[in-house]
Design a protein around this motif. Sequence first.
Motif, mmCIF file in Angstrom:
data_model
loop_
_atom_site.group_PDB
_atom_site.id
_atom_site.type_symbol
_atom_site.label_atom_id
_atom_site.label_comp_id
_atom_site.label_asym_id
_atom_site.label_seq_id
_atom_site.Cartn_x
_atom_site.Cartn_y
_atom_site.Cartn_z
ATOM 1 N N ILE A 7 1.093 -1.010 0.308
ATOM 2 C CA ILE A 7 0.608 -0.217 0.101
ATOM 3 C C ILE A 7 0.622 0.596 -0.309
ATOM 4 O O ILE A 7 0.555 2.217 -0.578
ATOM 5 N N VAL A 8 2.074 1.550 0.633
ATOM 6 C CA VAL A 8 2.998 1.967 0.774
ATOM 7 C C VAL A 8 3.282 2.622 0.242
ATOM 8 O O VAL A 8 3.635 3.612 -0.981
ATOM 9 N N VAL A 10 2.053 1.516 -3.676
ATOM 10 C CA VAL A 10 0.536 2.327 -4.094
ATOM 11 C C VAL A 10 0.866 3.433 -4.348
ATOM 12 O O VAL A 10 0.042 4.380 -4.989
ATOM 13 N N VAL A 11 0.971 4.532 -2.476
ATOM 14 C CA VAL A 11 0.301 5.654 -2.174
ATOM 15 C C VAL A 11 1.687 6.450 -2.872
ATOM 16 O O VAL A 11 1.428 7.564 -3.578
ATOM 17 N N VAL A 12 3.216 6.413 -3.309
ATOM 18 C CA VAL A 12 3.963 6.804 -2.895
ATOM 19 C C VAL A 12 3.842 6.941 -4.842
ATOM 20 O O VAL A 12 4.130 8.178 -5.553
ATOM 21 N N ALA A 13 3.902 6.150 -5.255
ATOM 22 C CA ALA A 13 3.370 5.887 -7.264
ATOM 23 C C ALA A 13 2.829 6.764 -7.760
ATOM 24 O O ALA A 13 3.101 7.355 -8.622
ATOM 25 N N THR A 14 1.131 6.722 -6.509
ATOM 26 C CA THR A 14 0.496 7.548 -7.164
ATOM 27 C C THR A 14 0.868 8.869 -7.211
ATOM 28 O O THR A 14 0.659 9.641 -7.778
ATOM 29 N N VAL A 15 1.289 9.069 -5.942
ATOM 30 C CA VAL A 15 1.582 10.378 -5.750
ATOM 31 C C VAL A 15 2.387 11.303 -6.803
ATOM 32 O O VAL A 15 2.949 12.353 -7.064
ATOM 33 N N VAL A 16 3.993 10.550 -6.895
ATOM 34 C CA VAL A 16 4.532 10.800 -7.367
ATOM 35 C C VAL A 16 4.309 11.180 -8.870
ATOM 36 O O VAL A 16 4.816 11.928 -9.939
ATOM 37 N N GLY A 17 3.388 10.341 -9.221
ATOM 38 C CA GLY A 17 2.394 10.441 -10.922
ATOM 39 C C GLY A 17 1.953 11.280 -11.091
ATOM 40 O O GLY A 17 2.235 12.190 -11.847
ATOM 41 N N ILE A 18 0.928 11.636 -9.749
ATOM 42 C CA ILE A 18 0.132 12.586 -10.298
ATOM 43 C C ILE A 18 1.018 13.551 -10.243
ATOM 44 O O ILE A 18 0.765 14.796 -11.066
ATOM 45 N N ALA A 47 13.638 -2.603 -2.574
ATOM 46 C CA ALA A 47 12.903 -2.733 -1.126
ATOM 47 C C ALA A 47 12.505 -4.257 -1.722
ATOM 48 O O ALA A 47 12.627 -5.639 -0.879
ATOM 49 N N GLN A 48 11.098 -4.490 -2.212
ATOM 50 C CA GLN A 48 10.349 -5.186 -2.633
ATOM 51 C C GLN A 48 11.202 -6.153 -3.138
ATOM 52 O O GLN A 48 10.742 -7.929 -3.113
ATOM 53 N N VAL A 49 11.835 -6.503 -4.120
ATOM 54 C CA VAL A 49 12.379 -7.684 -4.294
ATOM 55 C C VAL A 49 12.861 -8.318 -2.923
ATOM 56 O O VAL A 49 13.429 -9.459 -3.366
ATOM 57 N N VAL A 50 13.478 -7.842 -1.902
ATOM 58 C CA VAL A 50 14.396 -7.849 -1.418
ATOM 59 C C VAL A 50 13.446 -8.768 -0.179
ATOM 60 O O VAL A 50 13.558 -9.881 0.333
ATOM 61 N N ILE A 51 12.259 -8.204 0.065
ATOM 62 C CA ILE A 51 10.910 -9.139 0.570
ATOM 63 C C ILE A 51 10.721 -9.832 0.133
ATOM 64 O O ILE A 51 10.343 -11.326 -0.070
ATOM 65 N N TRP A 111 0.341 -3.046 -7.318
ATOM 66 C CA TRP A 111 -1.030 -3.529 -6.902
ATOM 67 C C TRP A 111 -1.738 -4.948 -7.293
ATOM 68 O O TRP A 111 -2.152 -5.739 -6.751
ATOM 69 N N ARG A 112 -1.072 -5.410 -8.429
ATOM 70 C CA ARG A 112 -1.109 -6.672 -9.082
ATOM 71 C C ARG A 112 -0.653 -7.701 -8.385
ATOM 72 O O ARG A 112 -1.295 -9.151 -8.167
#
Length: 122
Positions: A7-8, A10-18, A47-51, A111-112
Amino acid sequence: MIGWFAIVQVVVATVVGIAAIAAGLAGRRPGDVTVGGMALVLLLLIAQVVIAVVAPLVGNAPAGSPIEFWAYLIGALLIPPLAVFWALVERSRWSTVIMGIAALSVAVMVWRMNVIWTTPAL
């Protein structure tokens, strides 16, 4: 995959995108804010790759297709650096808009990935 971290992302990418789309439509060329935002999106993807590597080892395996998950993750990892490269080569207001669209694409892909990780395959 960790739900709150997705969720973090998605929110960060959306804010950066807008923000990048708004800056581009306002006539601004790529700058520290837009390129830095894309760098933050890329850092979160790393970080997601590590997770994604560690989670199955500690008992949080994906419920869906791991191949589909990794295809999305690798694709998402390629988008920010390619968008920034394009923006720095072209340096027009439209390249800033392209970075925004790229960030929004990453938001959808993350999200997917979360859906793939948490929903069992049919």
